[in-house]
Design a protein around this motif. Structure first.
Motif, PDB file in Angstrom:
ATOM      1  N   LEU A  59       8.025   0.004  -6.725  1.00  6.74           N
ATOM      2  CA  LEU A  59       7.512  -1.115  -5.934  1.00  6.74           C
ATOM      3  C   LEU A  59       6.038  -1.352  -6.256  1.00  6.74           C
ATOM      4  N   LYS A  60       5.273  -0.273  -6.380  1.00  8.11           N
ATOM      5  CA  LYS A  60       3.855  -0.408  -6.717  1.00  8.11           C
ATOM      6  C   LYS A  60       3.671  -1.031  -8.099  1.00  8.11           C
ATOM      7  N   SER A  61       4.538  -0.657  -9.021  1.00  3.69           N
ATOM      8  CA  SER A  61       4.447  -1.172 -10.385  1.00  3.69           C
ATOM      9  C   SER A  61       4.758  -2.661 -10.463  1.00  3.69           C
ATOM     10  N   ASN A  62       5.751  -3.097  -9.676  1.00  3.61           N
ATOM     11  CA  ASN A  62       6.194  -4.495  -9.727  1.00  3.61           C
ATOM     12  C   ASN A  62       5.483  -5.402  -8.727  1.00  3.61           C
ATOM     13  N   PHE A  63       5.011  -4.821  -7.613  1.00  4.92           N
ATOM     14  CA  PHE A  63       4.400  -5.621  -6.534  1.00  4.92           C
ATOM     15  C   PHE A  63       3.154  -4.890  -6.035  1.00  4.92           C
ATOM     16  N   SER A  64       2.153  -4.815  -6.874  1.00  6.22           N
ATOM     17  CA  SER A  64       0.992  -3.976  -6.590  1.00  6.22           C
ATOM     18  C   SER A  64       0.201  -4.409  -5.358  1.00  6.22           C
ATOM     19  N   ASP A  65       0.340  -5.686  -4.972  1.00  2.22           N
ATOM     20  CA  ASP A  65      -0.454  -6.194  -3.849  1.00  2.22           C
ATOM     21  C   ASP A  65       0.256  -6.080  -2.506  1.00  2.22           C
ATOM     22  N   ILE A  66       1.481  -5.526  -2.467  1.00  5.12           N
ATOM     23  CA  ILE A  66       2.219  -5.420  -1.205  1.00  5.12           C
ATOM     24  C   ILE A  66       2.220  -3.965  -0.741  1.00  5.12           C
ATOM     25  N   PRO A  67       1.647  -3.666   0.426  1.00  7.88           N
ATOM     26  CA  PRO A  67       1.622  -2.283   0.925  1.00  7.88           C
ATOM     27  C   PRO A  67       3.022  -1.790   1.277  1.00  7.88           C
ATOM     28  N   ILE A  68       3.181  -0.457   1.297  1.00  5.41           N
ATOM     29  CA  ILE A  68       4.495   0.161   1.474  1.00  5.41           C
ATOM     30  C   ILE A  68       4.473   1.129   2.643  1.00  5.41           C
ATOM     31  N   LEU A  69       5.407   0.917   3.568  1.00  8.75           N
ATOM     32  CA  LEU A  69       5.640   1.848   4.669  1.00  8.75           C
ATOM     33  C   LEU A  69       6.904   2.634   4.356  1.00  8.75           C
ATOM     34  N   SER A  70       6.789   3.952   4.286  1.00  8.02           N
ATOM     35  CA  SER A  70       7.945   4.808   4.037  1.00  8.02           C
ATOM     36  C   SER A  70       8.082   5.827   5.155  1.00  8.02           C
ATOM     37  N   GLU A  71       9.327   6.154   5.482  1.00  6.65           N
ATOM     38  CA  GLU A  71       9.573   7.196   6.484  1.00  6.65           C
ATOM     39  C   GLU A  71       8.913   8.510   6.076  1.00  6.65           C
ATOM     40  N   GLU A  72       8.773   8.739   4.778  1.00  4.83           N
ATOM     41  CA  GLU A  72       8.293  10.028   4.288  1.00  4.83           C
ATOM     42  C   GLU A  72       6.792  10.064   4.033  1.00  4.83           C
ATOM     43  N   ARG A  73       6.057   9.005   4.405  1.00  3.39           N
ATOM     44  CA  ARG A  73       4.625   8.956   4.090  1.00  3.39           C
ATOM     45  C   ARG A  73       3.786   8.559   5.315  1.00  3.39           C
ATOM     46  N   ILE A  74       2.497   8.779   5.206  1.00  5.07           N
ATOM     47  CA  ILE A  74       1.560   8.323   6.243  1.00  5.07           C
ATOM     48  C   ILE A  74       1.559   6.798   6.262  1.00  5.07           C
ATOM     49  N   ILE A  75       1.513   6.207   7.448  1.00  5.20           N
ATOM     50  CA  ILE A  75       1.591   4.753   7.595  1.00  5.20           C
ATOM     51  C   ILE A  75       0.279   4.096   7.150  1.00  5.20           C
ATOM     52  N   PRO A  76       0.314   3.204   6.157  1.00  3.26           N
ATOM     53  CA  PRO A  76      -0.907   2.507   5.727  1.00  3.26           C
ATOM     54  C   PRO A  76      -1.412   1.549   6.804  1.00  3.26           C
ATOM     55  N   ALA A  77      -2.707   1.323   6.807  1.00  4.27           N
ATOM     56  CA  ALA A  77      -3.319   0.448   7.819  1.00  4.27           C
ATOM     57  C   ALA A  77      -2.814  -0.986   7.722  1.00  4.27           C
ATOM     58  N   GLU A  78      -2.349  -1.401   6.524  1.00  4.31           N
ATOM     59  CA  GLU A  78      -1.917  -2.797   6.331  1.00  4.31           C
ATOM     60  C   GLU A  78      -0.510  -3.060   6.861  1.00  4.31           C
ATOM     61  N   CYS A  79       0.216  -2.021   7.217  1.00  5.27           N
ATOM     62  CA  CYS A  79       1.631  -2.185   7.599  1.00  5.27           C
ATOM     63  C   CYS A  79       1.805  -2.371   9.101  1.00  5.27           C
ATOM     64  N   TYR A  80       1.007  -3.268   9.660  1.00  2.81           N
ATOM     65  CA  TYR A  80       1.084  -3.571  11.082  1.00  2.81           C
ATOM     66  C   TYR A  80       1.046  -5.086  11.282  1.00  2.81           C
ATOM     67  N   GLY A  81       1.515  -5.524  12.425  1.00  2.00           N
ATOM     68  CA  GLY A  81       1.403  -6.931  12.790  1.00  2.00           C
ATOM     69  C   GLY A  81       2.150  -7.849  11.847  1.00  2.00           C
ATOM     70  N   ASP A  82       1.526  -8.991  11.515  1.00  2.00           N
ATOM     71  CA  ASP A  82       2.181 -10.031  10.719  1.00  2.00           C
ATOM     72  C   ASP A  82       2.134  -9.773   9.213  1.00  2.00           C
ATOM     73  N   ASN A  83       1.439  -8.739   8.785  1.00  2.00           N
ATOM     74  CA  ASN A  83       1.204  -8.524   7.352  1.00  2.00           C
ATOM     75  C   ASN A  83       2.501  -8.354   6.557  1.00  2.00           C
ATOM     76  N   LEU A  84       2.507  -8.910   5.348  1.00  2.00           N
ATOM     77  CA  LEU A  84       3.610  -8.694   4.421  1.00  2.00           C
ATOM     78  C   LEU A  84       3.588  -7.238   3.973  1.00  2.00           C
ATOM     79  N   HIS A  85       4.731  -6.549   4.089  1.00  2.00           N
ATOM     80  CA  HIS A  85       4.803  -5.164   3.625  1.00  2.00           C
ATOM     81  C   HIS A  85       6.247  -4.729   3.409  1.00  2.00           C
TER      82      HIS A  85
END
Length: 267
Positions: A59-85
């Motif tokens: 996902l990072k390789s193909n869509f570098s500008d979209i943050p990723i929320l994974s069950e197995e990782r710490i939640i990024p600050a961008e993965c809240y509210g209306d943000n695309l993720h």
């Protein structure tokens, strides 16, 4: 990328399907993976971790500008509210996987404005893959063919209800007692959403704890097939929450259930 057109979604869909399927192949190559217990008491295996790394990197390789929320990782600050993720669950149904069952899957979804707009669920043992969203419809990819799928009309014999294999509490039992239904299907993981999307079940009520990664992909797939996923109080599901916890919800293929929810208090 903040605005997503139907064409964008179709292009993304073509990239997402092989990512999910190849993550599934990694899982199948680690069937006897060592089990660890996470801080929240839930199990995780090397299969979860390898699938997570593979999906995350692709996902990072193909869509570098979209943050990723994974069950197995710490939640990024961008993965809240209306943000695309992105929201991913690299191995949904870990308990079934550990027990030697086959009802586990890979879940990947794209969320914008607190709503899943694209979802992909792949079943590693068969590589059957469901992908879609409200704007583009839902497809099922099998080994030999690809077809568009739709939720069905409720059969005259009554609805088939999909329920969790591992989470059947008193609240769900009470819920089921109030509905005339022909059959219940016990199945682990987000595959329950797929049963509804392709017309093999009609309802999936969830009255125990879940998180956004448990429902986002399935919601997009069901909506693409003509169904809905709503809170038990008949309000829309909302993603991008701070705690990532879902309210109780119901997934269904026929809008009749909207009226049913209004007339019955299941929240």
């Amino acid at each position: 990328m903040t605005n997503i057109s139907s064409k964008n979604l179709i292009d993304i869909q073509k990239l997402l399907t092989p990512i999910a399927r190849n993550a599934g192949k990694l899982i199948m190559n680690n069937l006897n993976a060592k089990i660890e217990i996470k801080s929240d008491g839930t199990p995780v295996t090397i299969a979860d971790k390898k699938a997570d790394e593979f999906i995350y990197n692709n996902l990072k390789s193909n869509f570098s500008d979209i943050p990723i929320l994974s069950e197995e990782r710490i939640i990024p600050a961008e993965c809240y509210g209306d943000n695309l993720h992105w929201i991913i669950d690299p191995l949904d149904g870990t308990k079934s996987f550990i027990e030697g069952g086959e009802d586990f899957c890979v879940c990947i979804s794209l969320v914008l404005n607190k709503t899943p707009i694209l979802g992909c669920i792949s079943h590693p043992p068969t590589l059957d893959t469901w992908i879609g969203g409200k704007e583009i419809g839902t497809l099922k990819y099998c080994k030999d063919n690809t077809k568009k799928i739709f939720c069905r009309k409720i059969p005259n014999t009554g609805p088939v209800i999909a329920i969790s294999r591992h989470h059947i509490g008193p609240k769900l039992k009470d819920w089921l007692s109030k509905i005339n239904h022909s059959q219940t299907k016990k199945i682990g993981s987000a595959l329950k959403f797929c049963l509804i999307a392709e017309g093999k079940a009609d309802l999936f009520p969830r009255t125990s704890e879940t998180y956004e990664w448990d429902s986002a992909a399935g919601q997009a797939i069901i909506e693409g097939a003509g169904g809905q996923v709503l809170q038990m109080n008949n309000k829309p599901m909302i993603y991008g929450r701070r705690d990532k916890k879902n309210p109780n919800f119901i997934a269904y293929g026929q809008k009749y259930w909207t009226k049913f929810l209004k007339e019955n208090d299941f929240d």
